[in-house]
Design a protein around this motif. Sequence first.
Motif, PDB file in Angstrom:
ATOM      1  N   ARG A 129      -3.583   1.657   5.289  1.00  0.00           N
ATOM      2  CA  ARG A 129      -4.332   2.723   4.631  1.00  0.00           C
ATOM      3  C   ARG A 129      -5.312   3.276   5.644  1.00  0.00           C
ATOM      4  O   ARG A 129      -5.824   2.521   6.484  1.00  0.00           O
ATOM      5  CB  ARG A 129      -5.056   2.150   3.401  1.00  0.00           C
ATOM      6  N   ASP A 135       0.806  -1.215   0.000  1.00  0.00           N
ATOM      7  CA  ASP A 135       0.000   0.000   0.000  1.00  0.00           C
ATOM      8  C   ASP A 135       0.844   1.274   0.000  1.00  0.00           C
ATOM      9  O   ASP A 135       2.046   1.241   0.256  1.00  0.00           O
ATOM     10  CB  ASP A 135      -0.892   0.003   1.253  1.00  0.00           C
ATOM     11  N   GLY A 136       0.169   2.409  -0.235  1.00  0.00           N
ATOM     12  CA  GLY A 136       0.804   3.717  -0.134  1.00  0.00           C
ATOM     13  C   GLY A 136       2.006   3.838  -1.045  1.00  0.00           C
ATOM     14  O   GLY A 136       1.931   3.599  -2.251  1.00  0.00           O
ATOM     15  N   SER A 159       3.616   2.894   5.065  1.00  0.00           N
ATOM     16  CA  SER A 159       2.970   3.164   3.773  1.00  0.00           C
ATOM     17  C   SER A 159       2.889   4.644   3.425  1.00  0.00           C
ATOM     18  O   SER A 159       2.676   4.983   2.255  1.00  0.00           O
ATOM     19  CB  SER A 159       1.566   2.555   3.760  1.00  0.00           C
ATOM     20  N   GLY A 176       4.503   1.911  -0.946  1.00  0.00           N
ATOM     21  CA  GLY A 176       5.102   0.596  -1.144  1.00  0.00           C
ATOM     22  C   GLY A 176       5.370   0.260  -2.607  1.00  0.00           C
ATOM     23  O   GLY A 176       6.494  -0.134  -2.961  1.00  0.00           O
ATOM     24  N   GLY A 187      -2.839  -6.450  -0.250  1.00  0.00           N
ATOM     25  CA  GLY A 187      -2.825  -5.202   0.495  1.00  0.00           C
ATOM     26  C   GLY A 187      -4.233  -4.707   0.722  1.00  0.00           C
ATOM     27  O   GLY A 187      -5.215  -5.465   0.635  1.00  0.00           O
ATOM     28  N   ALA A 234       1.933   9.309  -1.066  1.00  0.00           N
ATOM     29  CA  ALA A 234       1.846   8.285  -2.116  1.00  0.00           C
ATOM     30  C   ALA A 234       1.457   8.922  -3.451  1.00  0.00           C
ATOM     31  O   ALA A 234       0.586   9.794  -3.509  1.00  0.00           O
ATOM     32  CB  ALA A 234       0.824   7.227  -1.727  1.00  0.00           C
ATOM     33  N   ALA A 255       5.068  -2.028   1.829  1.00  0.00           N
ATOM     34  CA  ALA A 255       4.479  -1.429   3.027  1.00  0.00           C
ATOM     35  C   ALA A 255       3.029  -1.866   3.121  1.00  0.00           C
ATOM     36  O   ALA A 255       2.445  -2.334   2.140  1.00  0.00           O
ATOM     37  CB  ALA A 255       4.575   0.103   2.972  1.00  0.00           C
TER      38      ALA A 255
END
Length: 357
Positions: A81, A15-16, A288, A18, A49, A293, A78
């Motif tokens: 959220r 996520d993010g 994340s 990652g 994720g 992001a 990562a």
Amino acid sequence: MTAPRTFRIAAVPGDGIGPEVVAAGRRVLDALAAETGAFALEWTEFPWGCDHYARTGRMMDADGVRALRGFDAVYFGAVGRPDVPDHISLWGLRLAICQGLDQWANIRPVRFPPGVTGPLRRDDTAELDWVVVRENSEGEYAGLGGRNLAARGPGSEVAVQTSLFTEAGCERIIRFAFELARTRSRPKVTCVTKSNAQQYGMVLWDEVFARVAAQYPDVESDSGLVDAMAARFVLNPEELSVVVASNLHADILSDLGSALTGSLGLAASANLDPERRAPSMFEPVHGSAPDIAGRGTANPLGAIGSAALMLDHLGLAKEAARLDGAVAAATGAGVLPADLGGTATTEEVTAAVIDRL
């Protein structure tokens, strides 16, 4: 001419930021493989994720841990959220992998790269370089406990979180720390405890440490309470070489160490099965960072450092050292992302490392 060995790597961007940092790390690794000809990487990406959770109600496939067993290593980005509770995202993916594959040793190097000014950068000659060894399978993160009595009404609920300390679990991580210390320029292990307040689990931890330390007369050892150790990280870091601690204590102290270098964006880690019954997992520690992001400003150096740890674990020590050297050359030349006080984008930092391989 012998063909280079091909390693099968499972990529879990998560996520993010990652996906951004994993992509950067993969580019660097592929460039290094092409440059040296010493190895090749075969990548398989798993789209697990929080997006996967939104679609399926699971952070990873039901047979995900079994699927990962066929790989030589896992390269992780990562997890997390804002719209997914942290205990769901963490236990559903990262901890599911670590515990499912019994990756019981976590190592987090704390390094001060050239060109980076952190809170502990006293002068250019200060040699600050230590490793936090974290028990990664039990302790405070064993997942034992529960919530009860909520039916009695507001204010009546009770939550119990139980720490698990086994003699075997304590001994294997402490012995791992001593073996690691033997490979370092200063063979020393510092034990982190809180046995003055945790009179059962941490007293067992202390007793095992004393017993194992006696078996390594060539390795210096000492011990300290976790609160005093936090102060020691700041005031006397030059005393440290290998620091061994329980799951929770090492989690906190390693983040402190990385922050003292200048940014969590530098922090690399390895979740190891030292017995090599299953693949180990390598990941940056920064999380994340959903607020940045997609902006192209994420620091990829933690992911790249984790890639170096992965190479070393796969038996490619020279290539790992070459990658670490390229990172040091890039930061030393002033190619720094925003979290380190620079202006370089994720792409620019990645390119700078590749250029210096």
